[in-house]
Design a protein around this motif. Structure first.
Motif, mmCIF file in Angstrom:
data_model
loop_
_atom_site.group_PDB
_atom_site.id
_atom_site.type_symbol
_atom_site.label_atom_id
_atom_site.label_comp_id
_atom_site.label_asym_id
_atom_site.label_seq_id
_atom_site.Cartn_x
_atom_site.Cartn_y
_atom_site.Cartn_z
ATOM 1 N N GLY A 48 43.413 -12.263 16.283
ATOM 2 C CA GLY A 48 44.194 -13.141 15.433
ATOM 3 C C GLY A 48 45.119 -12.287 14.583
ATOM 4 N N ILE A 49 46.381 -12.659 14.477
ATOM 5 C CA ILE A 49 47.367 -11.842 13.763
ATOM 6 C C ILE A 49 47.915 -12.653 12.595
ATOM 7 C CG2 ILE A 49 49.584 -10.659 13.945
ATOM 8 C CD1 ILE A 49 48.898 -10.144 16.881
ATOM 9 N N GLY A 196 35.275 -7.212 15.483
ATOM 10 C CA GLY A 196 35.604 -6.399 14.319
ATOM 11 C C GLY A 196 36.765 -6.970 13.525
ATOM 12 N N PHE A 197 37.261 -6.144 12.620
ATOM 13 C CA PHE A 197 38.374 -6.509 11.750
ATOM 14 C C PHE A 197 39.262 -5.293 11.575
ATOM 15 C CE2 PHE A 197 40.339 -6.476 7.562
ATOM 16 C CZ PHE A 197 41.043 -7.679 7.585
ATOM 17 N N ARG A 198 40.587 -5.492 11.653
ATOM 18 C CA ARG A 198 41.555 -4.408 11.444
ATOM 19 C C ARG A 198 42.564 -4.829 10.387
ATOM 20 N NH1 ARG A 198 44.647 -1.601 15.659
ATOM 21 N NH2 ARG A 198 45.672 -3.582 16.024
ATOM 22 N N GLU A 199 43.097 -3.823 9.688
ATOM 23 C CA GLU A 199 44.206 -4.048 8.761
ATOM 24 C C GLU A 199 45.261 -2.992 9.043
ATOM 25 O OE1 GLU A 199 45.035 -4.831 3.996
ATOM 26 O OE2 GLU A 199 43.017 -4.319 4.695
ATOM 27 N N LEU A 200 46.493 -3.429 9.272
ATOM 28 C CA LEU A 200 47.605 -2.541 9.599
ATOM 29 C C LEU A 200 48.625 -2.536 8.464
ATOM 30 C CD1 LEU A 200 46.448 -3.844 12.387
ATOM 31 C CD2 LEU A 200 48.491 -2.883 13.393
ATOM 32 N N PHE A 201 49.216 -1.371 8.236
ATOM 33 C CA PHE A 201 50.216 -1.200 7.175
ATOM 34 C C PHE A 201 51.476 -0.593 7.786
ATOM 35 C CE2 PHE A 201 45.922 -0.505 5.647
ATOM 36 C CZ PHE A 201 45.812 -1.394 4.589
ATOM 37 N N PHE A 202 52.645 -1.171 7.484
ATOM 38 C CA PHE A 202 53.903 -0.674 8.045
ATOM 39 C C PHE A 202 55.066 -1.205 7.220
ATOM 40 C CE2 PHE A 202 52.566 -4.545 10.089
ATOM 41 C CZ PHE A 202 53.697 -5.347 10.087
ATOM 42 N N GLU A 222 43.823 -8.522 11.203
ATOM 43 C CA GLU A 222 43.477 -8.861 12.582
ATOM 44 C C GLU A 222 41.964 -8.938 12.791
ATOM 45 O OE1 GLU A 222 45.277 -6.277 15.401
ATOM 46 O OE2 GLU A 222 47.337 -6.742 14.789
ATOM 47 N N PRO A 223 41.370 -10.125 12.813
ATOM 48 C CA PRO A 223 40.007 -10.254 13.316
ATOM 49 C C PRO A 223 40.054 -10.175 14.844
ATOM 50 C CG PRO A 223 40.869 -12.387 12.659
ATOM 51 C CD PRO A 223 41.901 -11.378 12.263
ATOM 52 N N THR A 224 39.098 -9.453 15.449
ATOM 53 C CA THR A 224 39.120 -9.237 16.894
ATOM 54 C C THR A 224 37.756 -9.544 17.506
ATOM 55 O OG1 THR A 224 38.493 -6.891 16.709
ATOM 56 C CG2 THR A 224 40.851 -7.408 16.625
ATOM 57 N N ALA A 225 37.750 -9.895 18.796
ATOM 58 C CA ALA A 225 36.508 -10.128 19.529
ATOM 59 C C ALA A 225 36.797 -10.003 21.019
ATOM 60 C CB ALA A 225 35.926 -11.503 19.212
ATOM 61 N N GLY A 226 35.823 -9.439 21.743
ATOM 62 C CA GLY A 226 36.011 -9.282 23.186
ATOM 63 C C GLY A 226 34.838 -8.578 23.832
ATOM 64 N N PHE A 227 35.124 -7.834 24.882
ATOM 65 C CA PHE A 227 34.074 -7.136 25.639
ATOM 66 C C PHE A 227 34.528 -5.719 25.953
ATOM 67 C CE2 PHE A 227 36.910 -8.941 28.785
ATOM 68 C CZ PHE A 227 37.036 -7.925 29.739
ATOM 69 N N TYR A 228 33.577 -4.907 26.394
ATOM 70 C CA TYR A 228 33.916 -3.546 26.811
ATOM 71 C C TYR A 228 33.114 -3.172 28.037
ATOM 72 C CZ TYR A 228 29.659 -2.300 24.263
ATOM 73 O OH TYR A 228 28.363 -2.249 23.792
#
Length: 231
Positions: A48-49, A196-202, A222-228
């Motif tokens: 999600g963005i 997980g959760f990410r935060e980007l700065f730009f 960005e909340p994220t979810a998936g597989f590996y």
């Protein structure tokens, strides 16, 4: 005597055959390269963005300098592909590639005074690609059966206006910094789930147009979810 010795000889032959078959089916020891390859995993996640809103005044030398402008990217969904190499619990590396498509919005007196009458919201539809490298930490313990991780990194993020809604503007790259936190869960030796959760700065993109430049840093959540999958 031959009759008495026959059962012993038969037992000896049977034991030899079983031992030989077992020796042939034993897995050879892993090489150093195989041990390292088994640490690699490839994850594919949906993201999600959510972009924040920034405001400022147009920089000097622009025709609308000093005018106020507010800028924000629309919220959307994207894809995130990552390669992780946790060499040790507190030392690892990762590479991330992401793709999204959303609209950058520019409003305020800077737009109203510069563009033709009646236009109050200048929009640029753009594709966004991220190419970042990071430092990865995977602590040597689990929490409720989940493996935690954390990472920080940096790399370019490219904003490429689309042919239809990109206002014929050129592509612009921004240096991007991020951190991420999350958990993984092995479902088998070669497959698992991750979230997980990410935060980007730009620096918010201006597509090389000084009449859109306010030099303000934006943030993407960005909340994220998936597989590996693992080698």
């Amino acid at each position: 005597m031959i009759r008495k010795a026959f059962p012993i000889l038969a037992a000896f032959l049977f034991t030899s055959l079983v031992a030989g078959a077992h020796a042939q089916t034993e897995t050879p020891p892993e090489t150093g390269l195989e041990k390292q390859l088994h640490k690699l995993d490839l994850s594919i996640q949906g993201a999600g963005i959510f972009n924040n809103t920034v405001s400022g005044t147009i920089v000097p030398v622009a025709p609308n300098q000093g005018d106020a402008m507010t800028q924000f990217g629309s919220n959307t969904l994207g894809a995130l592909v990552s390669i992780h190499y946790p060499a040790k619990p507190y030392f690892g590396l990762e590479f991330k590639f992401s793709y999204a498509r959303y609209t950058e919005n520019y409003t305020g007196t800077a737009i109203e005074n510069f563009l033709p009458d009646g236009i109050t919201n200048f929009q640029v539809q753009t594709k966004v690609n991220e190419y970042t490298f990071g430092y990865l930490i995977t602590p040597p313990y689990t929490i409720f059966g989940l493996q935690p991780y954390a990472s920080v990194g940096a790399g370019p993020q490219g904003f490429k206006p689309t042919p239809g809604g990109g206002q014929s503007l050129p592509e612009k790259a921004r240096m991007t910094y991020y951190y991420s936190l999350g958990f993984t869960k092995d479902l088998s030796p070669h497959f698992g789930l991750t979230a997980g959760f990410r935060e980007l700065f730009f620096l918010d993109p201006d597509f090389g147009q000084n009449y859109l430049t306010i030099l303000k840093h934006a943030t993407t959540y960005e909340p994220t979810a998936g597989f590996y999958i693992r080698y």
